[in-house]
Design a protein around this motif. Structure first.
Motif, short mmCIF file in Angstrom:
data_model
loop_
_atom_site.label_atom_id
_atom_site.label_comp_id
_atom_site.label_asym_id
_atom_site.label_seq_id
_atom_site.Cartn_x
_atom_site.Cartn_y
_atom_site.Cartn_z
N GLU A 3 -14.30 7.91 -52.85
CA GLU A 3 -13.42 6.78 -53.08
C GLU A 3 -12.22 6.79 -52.12
OE1 GLU A 3 -12.30 6.25 -57.12
OE2 GLU A 3 -10.83 4.72 -56.63
N LEU A 6 -13.16 5.47 -48.78
CA LEU A 6 -13.26 4.01 -48.81
C LEU A 6 -11.89 3.37 -48.70
CD1 LEU A 6 -15.91 3.49 -51.62
CD2 LEU A 6 -16.17 2.91 -49.22
N HIS A 7 -10.96 3.93 -49.46
CA HIS A 7 -9.61 3.38 -49.45
C HIS A 7 -8.97 3.53 -48.08
CE1 HIS A 7 -8.37 1.67 -53.20
NE2 HIS A 7 -9.10 2.57 -53.86
N LEU A 10 -10.33 0.87 -45.77
CA LEU A 10 -9.76 -0.45 -46.00
C LEU A 10 -8.30 -0.52 -45.56
CD1 LEU A 10 -11.32 -1.43 -49.44
CD2 LEU A 10 -11.79 -2.43 -47.21
N ILE A 13 -8.17 -0.82 -41.83
CA ILE A 13 -8.51 -2.18 -41.39
C ILE A 13 -7.32 -3.11 -41.56
CG2 ILE A 13 -9.91 -4.20 -41.94
CD1 ILE A 13 -12.15 -2.23 -42.77
N PHE B 7 -24.77 0.44 -50.77
CA PHE B 7 -24.86 1.33 -49.61
C PHE B 7 -25.75 0.74 -48.52
CE2 PHE B 7 -23.23 4.56 -52.52
CZ PHE B 7 -22.31 5.18 -51.70
N LEU B 10 -23.98 -1.83 -46.22
CA LEU B 10 -23.04 -1.35 -45.20
C LEU B 10 -23.71 -1.43 -43.84
CD1 LEU B 10 -21.47 1.80 -46.91
CD2 LEU B 10 -20.35 -0.38 -46.46
N PHE B 86 -19.04 -8.34 -40.18
CA PHE B 86 -17.81 -7.66 -40.61
C PHE B 86 -17.48 -8.02 -42.06
CE2 PHE B 86 -13.17 -7.43 -40.99
CZ PHE B 86 -12.94 -6.15 -40.53
N HIS B 89 -19.79 -6.36 -44.41
CA HIS B 89 -19.47 -4.94 -44.50
C HIS B 89 -18.27 -4.71 -45.43
CE1 HIS B 89 -19.47 -0.79 -43.03
NE2 HIS B 89 -18.16 -0.87 -42.95
N LEU B 90 -17.26 -5.56 -45.29
CA LEU B 90 -16.08 -5.45 -46.16
C LEU B 90 -16.44 -5.69 -47.61
CD1 LEU B 90 -12.86 -7.01 -44.61
CD2 LEU B 90 -13.59 -4.64 -44.74
N LEU B 93 -18.01 -2.66 -48.96
CA LEU B 93 -17.01 -1.63 -49.24
C LEU B 93 -16.31 -1.91 -50.56
CD1 LEU B 93 -15.19 -1.01 -45.81
CD2 LEU B 93 -16.71 0.54 -47.01
N LEU B 96 -18.49 -1.10 -53.44
CA LEU B 96 -18.57 0.33 -53.64
C LEU B 96 -17.37 0.84 -54.43
CD1 LEU B 96 -19.89 1.80 -50.30
CD2 LEU B 96 -20.88 2.04 -52.57
N ILE B 97 -16.20 0.32 -54.10
CA ILE B 97 -15.00 0.76 -54.79
C ILE B 97 -15.07 0.36 -56.27
CG2 ILE B 97 -12.51 0.30 -55.02
CD1 ILE B 97 -12.36 0.35 -52.00
N GLN B 100 -17.44 2.63 -58.10
CA GLN B 100 -16.93 3.96 -58.37
C GLN B 100 -15.87 3.96 -59.46
OE1 GLN B 100 -15.80 5.40 -54.52
NE2 GLN B 100 -17.83 6.22 -54.12
N LYS B 101 -15.11 2.84 -59.52
CA LYS B 101 -14.09 2.76 -60.56
C LYS B 101 -14.75 2.58 -61.92
CE LYS B 101 -9.89 1.46 -58.28
NZ LYS B 101 -9.14 0.36 -57.69
#
Lengths: 210, 103
Positions: A3, A6-7, A10, A13, B7, B10, B86, B89-90, B93, B96-97, B100-101
């Motif tokens: 995690e 990932l942060h 970002l 970016i 995944f 990405l 792009f 891809h963002l 991401l 994914l966050i 995971q949370k």
């Protein structure tokens, strides 16, 4: 991918998108200093322009008679030039210092865009004001400098903190009001270049300089 | 594997940090020149050039070579394909966050 990774991705970016398109090393402290210089300049100008018969007694019309008062006009232009030069010098030094701290190039693509967009309205206004002065339209100079400075800030604001845009709009509004009230040019000038710079410089300082 | 696995979404081209950074800059700016890009990212000529070449091969960026006086000036801009990649891809991401949370 964790995690945290990932942060980081970002964050990197976001930071790059900002750093690549905006000059974020503009120093708030230099805004405060510019305001202080302007107020000192306004104080000296006040001593010359206004007599002691009353706070708002104006000698605009006396100065307008250039033949008899050339000395006054030159002194005023000298004060204005001194304020401008000390503000620019302080701004350049403090901004360079802040750029170093932020790891941004003081002279790069973003600061170049910022200066170009600042310079176009500013140089236009400057030339116009010189023409006004040589033709004797002195009453229009204070409003015109405020308006063109405001336009310059609005045009440059795309390349730095968005807050600069609102300062620009305030300067434009002040310039227009000043145009409606001839004779009070110096007071509007002191508010626009002195007080507003100090207020905005402080806001920027606490928001971004820390 | 279903297409719902973030995944998989990405982009391989952006696995490399530098390529992702180059793309970020070209998303925020219409075009950017080689030297400014190099200063901004703080990497060597060769390193930057190889990543730019890779992105060019994927048709994610366009290269414009011009001359300023007699100095060559190379500008880069993101293509439509590159911009879409792009953004995708963002989004991946971001997903994914969230994922995971949720765990």
């Amino acid at each position: 991918m964790k995690e945290k990774e990932l942060h980081d991705e970002l964050t990197s970016i976001r930071s790059l998108m900002e750093r690549s398109s905006k000059f974020i090393s503009l120093s708030g402290l230099s805004g405060i200093m510019a305001g202080v210089y302007a107020l000192i300049g306004a104080y000296f100008a006040y001593q010359i322009v206004y007599t002691d018969t009353g706070l708002f007694y104006t000698r605009d019309y006396v100065i307008a008679n250039i033949d008899n008062n050339q000395g006054v006009l030159y002194t005023l232009m000298l004060i204005a030039a001194a304020v401008l030069i000390s503000s620019l010098t302080t701004g350049a030094i403090l901004t360079k210092r802040k750029a170093k701290r932020k790891g941004q190039q003081a002279w790069g693509k973003t600061s170049r865009s910022l200066l170009v967009h600042l310079a176009i309205p500013l140089v236009t206004g400057g030339i116009l004001c010189v023409i006004f002065i040589t033709r004797g339209y002195l009453g229009i100079v204070a409003p015109a400098t405020l308006i063109f400075y405001g336009l310059a800030l609005v045009s440059a604001s795309n390349y730095t903190f968005g807050d600069v845009k609102y300062l620009g709009m305030l300067e434009i509004a002040l310039g227009l009001i000043a145009a409606l009230m001839p004779g009070y040019g110096l007071l509007f000038w002191a508010v626009g270049f002195g007080v507003l710079h100090i207020i905005y410089g402080s806001i920027m300082y606490f928001k971004y300089d820390g | 594997m279903t297409g719902n696995n973030p995944f998989e979404k990405l982009d391989k081209a952006f696995e490399n940090r530098v390529r992702l950074q180059i793309m970020s800059v070209l998303m925020a700016n219409e075009r950017y020149d080689f030297n400014s890009l190099k200063e901004l990212l703080g990497i060597t000529d060769g390193n930057l050039a190889s990543h730019l070449k890779a992105l060019e091969k994927d048709e994610y960026i366009l290269v414009n070579k011009t001359f300023v006086g007699r100095k060559p000036n190379t500008n880069y801009e993101a293509t439509k394909k590159g911009k879409q990649a792009f953004e995708q891809h963002l989004n991946a991401l971001e997903q994914l966050i969230k994922l995971q949370k949720g765990i």
